[in-house]
Design a protein around this motif. Structure first.
Motif, mmCIF file in Angstrom:
data_model
loop_
_atom_site.group_PDB
_atom_site.id
_atom_site.type_symbol
_atom_site.label_atom_id
_atom_site.label_comp_id
_atom_site.label_asym_id
_atom_site.label_seq_id
_atom_site.Cartn_x
_atom_site.Cartn_y
_atom_site.Cartn_z
ATOM 1 N N ARG A 1 0.840 -1.207 0.000
ATOM 2 C CA ARG A 1 0.000 0.000 0.000
ATOM 3 C C ARG A 1 0.869 1.249 0.000
ATOM 4 N N ARG A 2 1.945 1.233 0.797
ATOM 5 C CA ARG A 2 2.845 2.390 0.818
ATOM 6 C C ARG A 2 3.481 2.618 -0.546
ATOM 7 N N ILE A 3 3.896 1.542 -1.204
ATOM 8 C CA ILE A 3 4.512 1.678 -2.535
ATOM 9 C C ILE A 3 3.517 2.273 -3.524
ATOM 10 N N TYR A 4 2.287 1.785 -3.513
ATOM 11 C CA TYR A 4 1.255 2.327 -4.410
ATOM 12 C C TYR A 4 1.045 3.821 -4.148
ATOM 13 N N GLN A 5 1.018 4.200 -2.870
ATOM 14 C CA GLN A 5 0.763 5.602 -2.527
ATOM 15 C C GLN A 5 1.970 6.483 -2.829
ATOM 16 N N TYR A 6 3.171 6.022 -2.481
ATOM 17 C CA TYR A 6 4.375 6.822 -2.713
ATOM 18 C C TYR A 6 4.598 7.052 -4.207
ATOM 19 N N ALA A 7 4.315 6.030 -5.020
ATOM 20 C CA ALA A 7 4.517 6.150 -6.467
ATOM 21 C C ALA A 7 3.326 6.807 -7.155
ATOM 22 N N ASP A 8 2.313 7.205 -6.361
ATOM 23 C CA ASP A 8 1.100 7.854 -6.886
ATOM 24 C C ASP A 8 0.383 6.961 -7.899
ATOM 25 N N ILE A 9 0.447 5.656 -7.651
ATOM 26 C CA ILE A 9 -0.234 4.680 -8.504
ATOM 27 C C ILE A 9 -1.711 4.624 -8.161
ATOM 28 N N SER A 10 -1.997 4.716 -6.852
ATOM 29 C CA SER A 10 -3.358 4.574 -6.362
ATOM 30 C C SER A 10 -3.451 5.182 -4.974
ATOM 31 N N GLU A 11 -4.662 5.575 -4.582
ATOM 32 C CA GLU A 11 -4.872 5.977 -3.188
ATOM 33 C C GLU A 11 -4.807 4.754 -2.283
ATOM 34 N N ALA A 12 -5.112 3.578 -2.860
ATOM 35 C CA ALA A 12 -5.040 2.302 -2.132
ATOM 36 C C ALA A 12 -5.814 2.353 -0.812
ATOM 37 N N ASP A 13 -7.022 2.895 -0.875
ATOM 38 C CA ASP A 13 -7.871 3.037 0.313
ATOM 39 C C ASP A 13 -8.778 1.812 0.427
ATOM 40 N N THR A 14 -8.580 1.018 1.479
ATOM 41 C CA THR A 14 -9.394 -0.195 1.647
ATOM 42 C C THR A 14 -10.857 0.152 1.880
ATOM 43 N N LYS A 15 -11.113 1.308 2.520
ATOM 44 C CA LYS A 15 -12.504 1.691 2.801
ATOM 45 C C LYS A 15 -13.277 1.975 1.521
ATOM 46 N N LYS A 16 -12.570 2.388 0.472
ATOM 47 C CA LYS A 16 -13.209 2.656 -0.811
ATOM 48 C C LYS A 16 -13.124 1.450 -1.750
ATOM 49 N N GLY A 17 -12.586 0.341 -1.252
ATOM 50 C CA GLY A 17 -12.463 -0.861 -2.083
ATOM 51 C C GLY A 17 -11.379 -0.756 -3.122
ATOM 52 N N GLN A 18 -10.444 0.195 -2.959
ATOM 53 C CA GLN A 18 -9.404 0.407 -3.967
ATOM 54 C C GLN A 18 -8.279 -0.614 -3.861
ATOM 55 N N ILE A 19 -8.207 -1.290 -2.732
ATOM 56 C CA ILE A 19 -7.250 -2.389 -2.593
ATOM 57 C C ILE A 19 -7.942 -3.495 -1.805
ATOM 58 N N ARG A 20 -7.954 -4.690 -2.368
ATOM 59 C CA ARG A 20 -8.608 -5.825 -1.725
ATOM 60 C C ARG A 20 -7.813 -7.085 -2.066
ATOM 61 N N CYS A 21 -8.194 -8.188 -1.471
ATOM 62 C CA CYS A 21 -7.278 -9.314 -1.475
ATOM 63 C C CYS A 21 -8.016 -10.647 -1.516
ATOM 64 N N ASP A 22 -7.492 -11.596 -2.296
ATOM 65 C CA ASP A 22 -7.884 -13.003 -2.186
ATOM 66 C C ASP A 22 -6.768 -13.706 -1.426
ATOM 67 N N VAL A 23 -7.143 -14.524 -0.460
ATOM 68 C CA VAL A 23 -6.160 -15.158 0.424
ATOM 69 C C VAL A 23 -6.178 -16.664 0.222
ATOM 70 N N ASN A 24 -5.007 -17.245 -0.071
ATOM 71 C CA ASN A 24 -4.878 -18.699 -0.223
ATOM 72 C C ASN A 24 -4.113 -19.246 0.975
ATOM 73 N N VAL A 25 -4.724 -20.200 1.675
ATOM 74 C CA VAL A 25 -4.123 -20.742 2.896
ATOM 75 C C VAL A 25 -4.124 -22.265 2.856
ATOM 76 N N SER A 26 -2.998 -22.855 3.206
ATOM 77 C CA SER A 26 -2.915 -24.304 3.423
ATOM 78 C C SER A 26 -1.934 -24.538 4.563
ATOM 79 N N ILE A 27 -1.924 -25.757 5.089
ATOM 80 C CA ILE A 27 -0.934 -26.104 6.117
ATOM 81 C C ILE A 27 -0.250 -27.398 5.704
#
Length: 475
Positions: free
Chosen positions: A171-197
């Motif tokens: 998120r910091r890289i996106y913001q520092y490079a002015d790529i995106s506001e990367a605001d999770t509250k606005k849905g601008q950055i979200r994630c799919d999570v893959n988990v195994s053990i």
């Protein structure tokens, strides 16, 4: 200690800043429901997409910042599936020649530096947004076609803490490079999570579970934590057949994941090269141009603040956490202010004020040039630390320049001759305390300092006061 090793991979989706959408002239931004769209976005017959050059450049910038290999040619592909939020019935994405492959980034987690491997970064278009109610689902097509950058890590993350540290760094890289506001509250950055053990004494990966569209970093943490516990418990109880490849979603109310569908077989998206966008060569000169435009990124700033400016790692971490903080700090330093004093003011005074007033640093009244009016007087010894804080608060309260509250009447007394006269009088009027001090009660030193401060109404320069007092009392 657990007998299992968590294996975690992330698919991070980030909406890019641009005036238009990725393959149309539709506006990229907020607006009334279903107003920011074009015929391309909603899949009218005979439509022809056109690539957003700005989105391509920003994607290449991210790829370079993550040490990825950028291909010689860029190819777009069609991912075919039907869902109500995908009006065309397919998504334009990248499968064969993504904008970046084989990248890496270093993160700090609990005092340990770790390298996270990036499988690929690809540019695609976002789907529409949906809102579900008990008896109806509503679709807002404004988001359909917004430039979306997807980053896929290798399954090399081993804990929820590492996952969140990685997401915060991205998120910091996106913001520092002015790529995106990367605001999770606005849905601008979200994630799919893959988990195994996997068993500690085995090299065989466990069965992967995918949790879709996790919308905050806190929820990513809870998702991974819950899945590790759930899968570990099933294995401990011998219920291996219940650990299956499936897609789940995170439920915020219960803090658990819920099954959406099983994935016994991979979905066949029938990928093929997008016929309406020909392959095009990425000019090496363009790549070099973009590389030169990459700003100083957060980790580089952190190293600079610690090694060159002498800040503690704790202070440096707080400052780089937010680009606004880092930019404000850099501007103050460029004006010649003492780096450690500025860092202290930013971390203790300014951030506390921002949190209290629920405002951003852009809305903060005391811009660096105004803060400099306080810091410069403090550095010269014309005002004390307490006076500086009082002036800081008054300037904010009345929204007036700090210099309006700095005068001869409240200036710090830093003249040694003036202070010597004041101290001589105090010692003359406190002979019994002087004798007691010389007799071994050295804790009375603070008493004398207090008397000087009382006499000068807190204006005496503290360090100079102590220096003169010590010389007088000891000699």
């Amino acid at each position: 200690m657990s007998k299992y090793i968590p294996v975690i991979g992330l698919e991070v989706h980030c909406e890019l800043k641009s005036n238009s959408k990725n393959f149309s002239t539709g506006k990229n931004g907020n607006g009334d429901v279903n107003t920011n769209l074009s015929v391309v976005d909603i899949g009218y017959p005979g439509i022809l997409p056109c690539v957003n050059k700005e989105a391509v450049k920003k994607s290449i910038m991210v790829a370079l910042a993550l040490n990825s290999t950028v291909p010689e040619k860029l190819t777009f592909d069609r991912k075919n599936y039907y869902y109500p939020d995908l009006p065309k019935g397919y998504q334009i994405t990248q499968l064969h020649d993504p904008v970046g492959v084989n990248g890496s980034i270093k993160i700090d987690c609990n005092g340990v530096t770790k390298e996270i491997k990036i499988h690929d970064i690809h540019l695609e278009e976002d789907a529409a947004s949906m809102e579900h109610f008990s008896d109806v689902s509503l679709i807002n097509y404004n988001r359909a076609g917004v430039p979306l950058l997807e980053l896929v890590t290798e399954p090399c993350i081993e804990s929820p803490e590492e996952a969140v540290a990685f997401l915060e760094e991205m998120r910091r890289i996106y913001q520092y490079a002015d790529i995106s506001e990367a605001d999770t509250k606005k849905g601008q950055i979200r994630c799919d999570v893959n988990v195994s053990i996997m068993d500690k004494d085995s090299n065989e990966l466990g069965t992967k579970v995918e949790v879709k569209n996790v919308n905050s970093f806190g929820n990513v943490y809870e998702t991974i934590k819950y899945e590790i516990e759930r899968q570990s418990k099933l294995k401990d109880e011998g219920r291996y057949d219940e650990v299956v490849q499936e897609t789940r979603r995170f439920d915020e109310e219960t803090g658990t994941t819920i099954r959406m569908r099983t994935k016994a077989d991979a979905i066949d998206y029938k990928y093929f090269v997008e016929p309406n966008i020909p392959k095009f060569k990425i000019d090496s000169n363009l790549v070099e141009e973009i590389k030169k435009c990459i700003p100083v990124l957060p980790n580089e700033r952190k190293i600079k603040y610690i090694n060159e400016y002498g800040l503690s790692e704790y202070d440096a971490n707080i400052i780089i956490k937010n680009k606004e903080y880092a930019d404000y700090f850099e501007e103050c330093v460029s004006l010649g202010m003492d780096k450690k004093i500025v860092a202290n003011y930013l971390i203790v005074q300014i951030i506390a004020y921002l949190n209290k007033e629920a405002i951003s640093l852009n809305e903060f009244y005391l811009k660096p040039n105004l803060l400099n009016q306080i810091i410069s007087e403090l550095e010269k010894g014309n005002i004390s630390s307490k006076q500086a804080k009082d002036i800081f608060n008054k300037a904010l309260e009345e929204e007036k320049e700090p210099k309006n509250f700095i005068s001869k009447d409240n200036a710090q007394i830093s003249d040694s001759n003036e202070l010597t006269i004041i101290i001589d009088n105090i010692l003359k009027n406190n002979t019994s305390q002087v004798e007691a001090y010389k007799g071994g009660k050295t804790n009375l030193f603070d008493y004398f300092v207090g008397q000087v401060m009382k006499e000068t109404r807190g204006k005496a320069n503290p360090s100079l006061t102590k220096e003169i007092l010590k010389d007088k009392l000891d000699n």
